[in-house]
Motif scaffolding. Structure first.
Motif, short mmCIF file in Angstrom:
data_model
loop_
_atom_site.label_atom_id
_atom_site.label_comp_id
_atom_site.label_asym_id
_atom_site.label_seq_id
_atom_site.Cartn_x
_atom_site.Cartn_y
_atom_site.Cartn_z
N ILE A 1 41.39 54.80 52.61
CA ILE A 1 40.53 53.88 53.36
C ILE A 1 39.84 52.92 52.40
O ILE A 1 39.76 51.71 52.63
N GLY A 2 39.38 53.47 51.28
CA GLY A 2 38.74 52.63 50.27
C GLY A 2 39.70 51.61 49.68
O GLY A 2 39.33 50.46 49.43
N ALA A 3 40.96 52.01 49.45
CA ALA A 3 41.95 51.08 48.91
C ALA A 3 42.18 49.92 49.87
O ALA A 3 42.27 48.75 49.46
N LEU A 4 42.29 50.23 51.17
CA LEU A 4 42.46 49.18 52.17
C LEU A 4 41.25 48.23 52.14
O LEU A 4 41.43 47.00 52.14
N CYS A 5 40.06 48.78 52.10
CA CYS A 5 38.85 47.94 52.08
C CYS A 5 38.80 47.08 50.81
O CYS A 5 38.43 45.90 50.86
N GLY A 6 39.16 47.67 49.68
CA GLY A 6 39.10 46.94 48.41
C GLY A 6 39.98 45.71 48.42
O GLY A 6 39.56 44.62 48.01
N TYR A 7 41.22 45.86 48.88
CA TYR A 7 42.13 44.71 48.87
C TYR A 7 41.81 43.73 49.99
O TYR A 7 42.08 42.53 49.86
N LEU A 8 41.21 44.21 51.08
CA LEU A 8 40.76 43.29 52.13
C LEU A 8 39.68 42.37 51.56
O LEU A 8 39.71 41.15 51.76
N VAL A 9 38.73 42.94 50.82
CA VAL A 9 37.65 42.15 50.23
C VAL A 9 38.17 41.26 49.10
O VAL A 9 37.65 40.18 48.84
N LEU A 10 39.22 41.69 48.42
CA LEU A 10 39.81 40.89 47.35
C LEU A 10 40.49 39.64 47.89
O LEU A 10 40.32 38.53 47.36
N PHE A 11 41.28 39.78 48.96
CA PHE A 11 42.06 38.66 49.46
C PHE A 11 41.32 37.81 50.49
O PHE A 11 41.70 36.67 50.72
N GLY A 12 40.26 38.37 51.10
CA GLY A 12 39.50 37.59 52.06
C GLY A 12 38.94 36.29 51.49
O GLY A 12 39.16 35.21 52.05
#
Length: 463
Positions: free
Chosen positions: A289-300
């Motif tokens: 879940i954290g990995a998904l959130c991390g890359y969402l915040v990176l590419f947003g």
């Protein structure tokens, strides 16, 4: 020859030369080799969309058609990651990685020669097959090549290579499209692919521990492919892909239902793609879940800022601050933290810094200089969080299933990337503007903080 017999026959892996195998830096040679693949993958991810206008002119197609050059790649990649990892855990991670490197490189060259848009999309699908074989094994090869005490540093270096590829893509891509033409954005992969293939042959270790594969889970693969396709198409529909709103919603619902069917099938399958026991430890599922959130915040932000500042010459420098901070943190900044601090605690620190940076960015987003500084701070936070979070996940996964675990990490990354683009676009289309988009990214950052705290609660991964 049956699938299982073919997989068994493909287990042959050549050992490294003795001088390499006995060298004190043998593990770091392997990490450096994997970095070529990490760099190539992110370079390709960030370079392709820059060529869309040139492709539209070349093939006389609307943007809706050219978008499939990226969408077909992403759908194929995400759907094949767990299967690639599961096969590699059985047949050998080195051989799968080398095969993936060869397929990815050859398909990249073929993309450059594509005579039409249909051919280009087909070659991109083949390229994604190679990318899945590479990415599912990259994390596994890193964690099985170095001692657990240095796992976090090794994963940080790999993440830095991804950040360099992400930052270099717009610069290299823009120059190539403007001078040599869009086909060169694919041909540029060739030298990196050849170097990665040769160095992998010589420097990657053989697979020591394997997970037996008696019967390939074809039904599970089909369910996962259709589920991920529905979800990604639905998300893409919300983020601008031309389709009726009802179809986007239907695709999302269908994808969720097929995802639930996949989970039920895996629980009952004799030899599943993803063993349910692998996901039961809290550090694994909370870490994903954290990995998904991390890359969402990176590419947003990489999607949002061009909508705010336009595409002027200074935009590249502003956006480049994010991957620059990410790379510096992944390689060097983490050393400034106390050595006794566990990977879980480092992930919390990084996620918290990212959340603060996004929250402050919402207040100064109209200022390019202030935005650049905050993007750099956001990159620092994510550069601390993502490698530490990956360490937490991989420390909880047995070595014999390392490639399956790596595939899951990259699966979360793929969905996070897609959702980062979709969430920002949806906020902008809804009329909420950049403030709403940044507020959503801040909330996701806080979810990342919570997941890091929960993942590290039962396990200290201090490597």
């Amino acid at each position: 020859m049956s699938t299982v017999r073919w997989l068994a026959a493909s287990r042959l892996e050549r050992p490294r030369p003795e001088v390499v195998r006995n060298h004190r830096l043998a593990g770091w040679f392997a990490v450096a080799t994997v970095c070529f693949g990490a760099f190539m993958g992110q370079l390709d991810a960030s370079i392709t969309t820059l060529a869309f206008p040139a492709m539209q002119r070349q093939f006389d197609q609307p943007l809706a058609g050219v978008q499939w050059v990226s969408l077909a790649y992403l759908i194929t990649l995400v759907g094949l990651l767990p299967a690639s990892g599961r096969i590699a855990d059985s047949t050998g991670r080195k051989s799968m990685y080398l095969a993936g490197s060869a397929v990815f490189t050859a398909a990249s060259v073929a993309c450059g020669f594509a005579p039409g848009l249909g051919w280009l999309i087909g070659f991109r699908v083949l390229q994604a097959v190679g990318a899945a074989m590479l990415q599912a094994n990259s994390v596994a090869l890193v964690v099985t090549s170095v001692p657990r005490t240095t796992m976090r540093t090794a994963l940080g270096i790999q993440s830095a290579a991804q950040a360099v590829g992400l930052a270099a893509g717009p610069v290299i891509g823009g120059a190539l499209v403007a001078t040599l033409g869009w086909r060169w954005i694919f041909w540029i992969v060739l030298p990196f692919g050849v170097i990665g293939l040769v160095s992998g042959w010589l420097l990657l270790p053989r697979t020591r521990e394997r997970t037996a594969l008696q019967r390939f889970d074809l039904a599970g693969l089909v369910l996962l492919l259709f589920a991920s396709t529905g979800l990604l198409l639905g998300v893409s529909g919300l983020s601008g892909l031309p389709m009726p709103p009802w179809l986007a919603v239907a695709l999302l619902v269908g994808g969720l239902l097929l995802g639930a069917a996949f989970v039920r099938w895996e629980a009952a399958a004799l030899d599943p793609l993803v063993r349910p026991a692998l996901l039961r430890p809290r550090p694994v599922w909370m870490g994903l879940i954290g990995a998904l959130c991390g890359y969402l915040v990176l590419f947003g932000p990489l999607t949002l800022l061009p909508q705010i500042f336009g595409t002027g010459g200074g935009l590249g420098l502003t956006l480049g601050c994010l991957p620059l901070g990410f790379g510096i943190a992944a390689v060097a900044v983490h050393r400034l933290l106390p050595a006794r601090l566990s990977a879980g605690s480092r992930a919390v620190v990084g996620a918290a810094l990212a959340a603060v940076a996004v929250a402050v960015l919402a207040a100064v987003v109209s200022d390019p200089f202030g935005s650049a500084a905050l993007l750099f701070a956001l990159g620092i936070g994510l550069g601390l969080f993502i490698p530490a979070n990956n360490t937490t996940i991989m420390s909880a996964i047995p070595s014999r299933s390392a490639a399956t675990g790596g595939g899951l990490v990259n699966l979360a990354r793929g969905f996070g990337t897609a959702l980062g683009v979709a969430a920002v676009t949806l906020c902008l289309h809804s009329g909420g503007g950049d403030r709403l988009a940044l507020a959503c990214l801040a909330v996701v950052s806080l979810i990342g903080v919570a997941s890091a705290m929960a993942a590290g609660r039962n396990r200290s991964a201090s490597g």
